[in-house]
Design an enzyme around this catalytic site. Structure first.
Site, short mmCIF file in Angstrom:
data_model
loop_
_atom_site.label_atom_id
_atom_site.label_comp_id
_atom_site.label_asym_id
_atom_site.label_seq_id
_atom_site.Cartn_x
_atom_site.Cartn_y
_atom_site.Cartn_z
N ASP A 6 38.94 40.76 28.85
CA ASP A 6 39.58 41.56 29.89
C ASP A 6 38.75 42.83 30.08
O ASP A 6 38.81 43.75 29.27
CB ASP A 6 41.01 41.91 29.48
N ASN A 9 38.32 49.22 33.69
CA ASN A 9 37.47 50.34 34.08
C ASN A 9 37.08 51.21 32.88
O ASN A 9 36.01 51.83 32.91
CB ASN A 9 38.20 51.20 35.11
N THR A 10 37.92 51.25 31.86
CA THR A 10 37.65 52.11 30.70
C THR A 10 37.18 51.32 29.49
O THR A 10 36.23 51.72 28.82
CB THR A 10 38.91 52.92 30.33
N ASP A 110 43.31 41.56 36.90
CA ASP A 110 44.18 41.92 35.77
C ASP A 110 45.65 41.93 36.19
O ASP A 110 46.53 41.53 35.42
CB ASP A 110 43.77 43.27 35.19
N ARG A 111 45.92 42.34 37.42
CA ARG A 111 47.30 42.41 37.89
C ARG A 111 47.89 41.02 38.11
O ARG A 111 49.05 40.77 37.78
CB ARG A 111 47.38 43.25 39.16
N ASP A 130 51.54 48.65 33.94
CA ASP A 130 50.35 48.56 33.09
C ASP A 130 49.69 49.94 33.03
O ASP A 130 49.23 50.47 34.05
CB ASP A 130 49.37 47.53 33.65
#
Length: 259
Positions: A6, A9-10, A110-111, A130
């Site tokens: 997964d 962004n971070t 991801d959503r 989330d």
């Protein structure tokens, strides 16, 4: 065994699964410049610490919201795990749920994966929150269809923007204020109240509006790194599912293999 990846962004989360059981998980900062070789060296060491080897992995599935990170993750799967990876949202992977929104192609992988996992685990209408770089609120109806949602700045992003824009404000930790009072007596206390309780109020207000619009009993499921922190300070959550995205990826892999 399945390696589910997964890429957010971070952080990029890697999870090793035996069926739907998560045997191990690891996290590394997202960096699109990181090569497949660098990932492989890092993962090889971590796999050995858990009693596994690269040879134990026979399938890879990837969900990413960082397009530049995808290529090196695909090379990792093909070069080191010797398997072509499945990529969530790309053929031959089929979502298996309806994306009932105006622009289905724009919904983050991801959503959708969270929606798949949440519908499998919980019955009825759902709101999935989330906590990541952004905080997303996603509505999944009782049939499993993804109906849309909200994107809000993540709490860390909000705090970083505040500190960056105001020269005299200090960097503070994300934590519940020591007092329940919302009248701060110091600059740090006022910031903590504004950031933390302001964020709680935002979540509770948005969830109330979403529930009113849905018009049916709706459960709220939280996931992401800060889910536990907020669960202890708000009564809006019905369940915490810290591995929701990984579980959704495992389900998506099962469906794709059957197809």
């Amino acid at each position: 065994m399945l390696l589910a990846i997964d890429a957010g962004n971070t952080n990029v989360v890697f999870a090793l699964l035996d069926g739907r059981e998560i045997r191990a998980r690891w996290r590394i900062a997202t960096d699109p410049r990181r090569t497949a070789d660098e990932y492989a060296v890092w993962l090889n060491q971590l796999l050995m610490l858990e009693g596994h080897t690269i040879a134990d992995v026979d399938a890879v599935i990837i969900a990413t919201v960082v397009p530049r990170a995808l290529h090196n993750l695909q090379v990792l799967a093909e070069k080191y795990f010797r398997t072509p990876p499945l990529v969530a949202g790309q053929a031959p992977v089929e979502w298996g749920i309806e994306l009932d929104v105006s622009e289905p192609a724009s919904v983050g992988a991801d959503r959708v994966v969270n929606a798949i996992g949440a519908h499998h685990l919980y019955a009825g209408d759902l709101i999935v929150i989330d906590f990541g770089t952004a905080t997303t609120f996603d509505v999944v109806d009782y049939t499993g269809a993804y109906k849309g949602g909200i994107i809000a700045p993540g709490i860390n992003l909000s705090l970083d923007a505040l500190v960056a824009a105001a020269a005299k404000l200090p960097k503070i930790a994300i934590a519940p204020p020591e007092s329940r009072s919302v009248i701060g007596r110091t600059t740090e206390a006022q910031m903590q109240i504004g950031v933390f309780w302001g964020y709680v109020a935002m979540m509770e207000g948005l969830v109330a509006r979403m529930r009113a619009e849905i018009g049916r009993p709706t459960r709220v499921i939280s996931t992401g790194g800060l889910a536990v922190l907020f669960n202890d300070n708000s009564d809006i959550f019905d369940a915490i599912a810290p591995d929701l995205t990984i579980q959704g990826l495992a389900l998506l892999h099962e469906r794709s293999v059957r197809i």
